[in-house]
Design an enzyme around this catalytic site. Structure first.
Site, PDB file in Angstrom:
ATOM      1  N   TYR A 150       0.857  -1.191   0.000  1.00 41.81           N
ATOM      2  CA  TYR A 150       0.000   0.000   0.000  1.00 41.81           C
ATOM      3  C   TYR A 150       0.886   1.230   0.000  1.00 41.81           C
ATOM      4  O   TYR A 150       1.854   1.306   0.767  1.00 41.81           O
ATOM      5  CB  TYR A 150      -0.890  -0.002   1.244  1.00 41.81           C
ATOM      6  CG  TYR A 150      -1.799   1.203   1.372  1.00 41.81           C
ATOM      7  CD1 TYR A 150      -2.856   1.392   0.488  1.00 41.81           C
ATOM      8  CD2 TYR A 150      -1.605   2.141   2.378  1.00 41.81           C
ATOM      9  CE1 TYR A 150      -3.698   2.487   0.612  1.00 41.81           C
ATOM     10  CE2 TYR A 150      -2.450   3.238   2.512  1.00 41.81           C
ATOM     11  CZ  TYR A 150      -3.494   3.414   1.625  1.00 41.81           C
ATOM     12  OH  TYR A 150      -4.327   4.499   1.757  1.00 41.81           O
ATOM     13  N   ASP A 245       9.342   3.066  -0.393  1.00 42.35           N
ATOM     14  CA  ASP A 245       8.291   3.644   0.444  1.00 42.35           C
ATOM     15  C   ASP A 245       8.556   3.273   1.904  1.00 42.35           C
ATOM     16  O   ASP A 245       8.191   2.194   2.358  1.00 42.35           O
ATOM     17  CB  ASP A 245       6.919   3.131  -0.015  1.00 42.35           C
ATOM     18  CG  ASP A 245       5.781   3.716   0.829  1.00 42.35           C
ATOM     19  OD1 ASP A 245       6.073   4.338   1.875  1.00 42.35           O
ATOM     20  OD2 ASP A 245       4.612   3.536   0.441  1.00 42.35           O
ATOM     21  N   LYS A 273       4.302   9.216   8.485  1.00 41.92           N
ATOM     22  CA  LYS A 273       4.047   8.659   9.824  1.00 41.92           C
ATOM     23  C   LYS A 273       5.020   9.199  10.884  1.00 41.92           C
ATOM     24  O   LYS A 273       4.831  10.305  11.346  1.00 41.92           O
ATOM     25  CB  LYS A 273       3.969   7.137   9.742  1.00 41.92           C
ATOM     26  CG  LYS A 273       2.798   6.747   8.804  1.00 41.92           C
ATOM     27  CD  LYS A 273       2.304   5.316   8.836  1.00 41.92           C
ATOM     28  CE  LYS A 273       0.989   5.254   8.061  1.00 41.92           C
ATOM     29  NZ  LYS A 273       0.902   4.224   7.057  1.00 41.92           N
TER      30      LYS A 273
HETATM   31  C1  LIG Z   1       0.290   4.725   5.610  1.00 35.16           C
HETATM   32  C2  LIG Z   1       1.069   4.456   4.392  1.00 35.16           C
HETATM   33  C3  LIG Z   1       1.035   5.314   3.284  1.00 35.16           C
HETATM   34  C4  LIG Z   1       0.054   6.451   3.167  1.00 35.16           C
HETATM   35  O1  LIG Z   1       0.263   7.439   4.105  1.00 35.16           O
HETATM   36  P1  LIG Z   1      -0.983   8.401   4.486  1.00 35.16           P
HETATM   37  O2  LIG Z   1      -0.339   9.438   5.357  1.00 35.16           O
HETATM   38  O3  LIG Z   1      -1.980   7.543   5.174  1.00 35.16           O
HETATM   39  O4  LIG Z   1      -1.503   8.977   3.225  1.00 35.16           O
HETATM   40  C5  LIG Z   1       1.912   5.081   2.243  1.00 35.16           C
HETATM   41  N1  LIG Z   1       2.762   4.045   2.283  1.00 35.16           N
HETATM   42  C6  LIG Z   1       2.804   3.187   3.314  1.00 35.16           C
HETATM   43  C7  LIG Z   1       3.798   2.078   3.301  1.00 35.16           C
HETATM   44  C8  LIG Z   1       1.947   3.353   4.395  1.00 35.16           C
HETATM   45  O5  LIG Z   1       1.947   2.458   5.387  1.00 35.16           O
END
Ligand SMILES: *Cc1c(COP(=O)(O)O)cnc(C)c1O
Length: 436
Positions: A150, A245, A273
């Site tokens: 994701y 990511d 995060k």
């Molecule tokens: C949470 C998450 C996102 C998206 O971040 P948001 O601040 O919720 O838009 C992207 N990549 C990973 C791996 C994530 O866990």
């Protein structure tokens, strides 16, 4: 599979009914609705350290950490103090402030591959921007992502995307033009042969490969040893960009995230995060020559009214400075995670349940499947009904786990060994009730 205890959730129930009348599903992000675990959402009043407190006066040991940001727990005094200081000066100017450069430098010091950094408001925005930049830089349209990873909900990335879609059983998402989705090639996680084949077929059309270096959105799935090096080699050979990511792993697997842990060098990195200390802040960055294609230096447009917001930057600086001053936090939360994960596996086994577990650093998932789990297809073999019953039993005993089989369980700095032992005692009691 009885609940054991009946929860008094009167206020939560009432607040949820009111919310659902005006907010779709009563929530501002789908996973919060707790649908897959057959529960109504718990409305939170406040958090302190490793615990959250609901509106009905119950407290829970928190293994969700706001889905990752709160590695040091709730209402950390250094965050609160930094925010109090910052708000006195004003909340947003739409003009540069010094803190933005300080935060970019701190990011660069821990992530040397991020030679230049731009701040945005969410991981979604960072991933979307990095993708546009990669396409603009390479002049190519196709991207490769891995099934079950994701990267936020930008159109191109919401294909085989794990997380809330896996939780809710949504296979593809209406509203995403087929013509755009077709440009996203998907490959099973950890499958080097499939990735190689995709490059052999489409190599000259691929702008970027984007990956969670440790998958966290199909439950925790660590990379096999040859996986990340293969992405690095193939992208380099075919002139595509390697986008890492690290929205979950950044400042979580260690100060230097997964790229330091696995010794890889991506072209672009996405952070989110933890770097916002619980406020909306994310970043993308990477090679100077790529980042200098961004407006206003270059022609790839990207912008934001609240980007680099002074409050978010103050909270982010406080969080990162604290982690850099006390790096022993990382071994503590890893040990707590190891103890939890090993304990859950042993107890579930003693109770005759078929489970397996993946754990790395402070991230773990107990899968209700025989395993091993190395990709999305194997993760989906989990018995989500059993996970739901486990989750409800743990909630009733005061433990807040991710309300989905396909998410991470995070340990945080405020947890002491007794907390983990108490969680294991509770789990043992719940497992006994799940036994056939
Ligand atoms: C949470 C998450 C996102 C998206 O971040 P948001 O601040 O919720 O838009 C992207 N990549 C990973 C791996 C994530 O866990």
């Amino acid at each position: 599979m009885a609940l054991g205890k009946r929860l008094n959730m009167e206020k939560s129930k009432k607040l949820f009914e009111e919310a659902a009348a005006i907010i779709p599903g009563g929530v501002n992000s789908p996973v919060r609705a707790c649908l897959s675990v057959g529960a109504a959402p718990v409305f939170v009043d406040h958090g302190r350290g490793a615990r959250i407190f609901d509106v009905d006066g119950r407290s829970y040991l928190d293994f969700v950490s706001s889905w990752g940001p709160l590695i040091c727990g709730h209402a950390a005094p250094w965050t609160t103090a930094a925010l109090e200081e910052a708000i006195k000066k004003g909340s947003s100017f739409g003009a540069p402030t010094e803190g933005e450069t300080r935060l970019a430098r701190l990011i660069n010091r821990n992530y040397p591959s991020m030679e230049m950094v731009r701040l945005v408001n969410s991981g979604t925005e960072a991933a979307m921007s990095a993708l546009r930049l990669a396409r603009g830089f390479t002049g190519r349209d196709r991207i490769v992502k891995f099934q079950g990873c994701y990267h936020g909900h930008a159109d191109s990335l919401l294909v085989a995307a794990g997380s809330g879609l896996a939780t809710l059983g949504i296979p593809g998402c209406p509203g995403i033009p087929a013509a755009l989705a077709e440009l996203t090639l998907t490959v099973p996680y950890n499958d080097v042969a499939a990735l190689t084949a995709v490059f052999e077929k489409h190599g000259s059309e691929i702008a970027a490969v984007i990956v969670e270096p440790v998958a966290g959105n199909m439950g925790v799935v660590p990379p096999q040893p040859d996986f990340l090096p293969a992405i690095e080699n193939l992208t380099r050979r075919y002139g595509a960009l390697f986008i890492c990511d690290e929205v979950i792993t950044g400042f979580r697997l260690g100060l230097g995230g997964a790229q330091a842990h696995f010794k890889i060098k991506p072209d672009l990195t996405i952070l989110g995060k933890i770097i916002g200390g619980g406020l909306p802040l994310a970043a993308f960055g990477g090679r100077r020559e790529v980042m200098e294609r961004l407006a206003p230096v270059g022609d790839v447009y990207q912008a934001g009214t609240l980007s680099g917001n002074p409050l978010a930057v103050a909270a982010g600086l406080a969080a990162i400075e604290h982690l850099m001053a006390e790096p022993s936090i990382y071994s503590r939360i890893r040990q707590a995670s190891e103890r939890l994960s090993a304990g859950l596996l042993a107890l579930a086994g003693e109770n005759g349940l078929a489970v397996c577990g993946n754990q790395i650093g402070s991230m773990s998932t107990l899968f209700f499947a025989a395993g091993p789990i190395s990709d999305y297809a194997s993760a989906l073999k989990s018995d989500v009904g059993l996970y739901a019953a486990f989750w409800r039993g743990m909630l009733a005993r005061g433990f807040w786990l991710a309300p989905s089989q396909f998410e991470c369980c995070f340990t945080s700095a405020g947890m002491i060994p007794d907390d983990i032992d108490n969680a294991l005692d509770a789990a043992d009691a719940v497992f006994k009730g799940l036994k056939k």
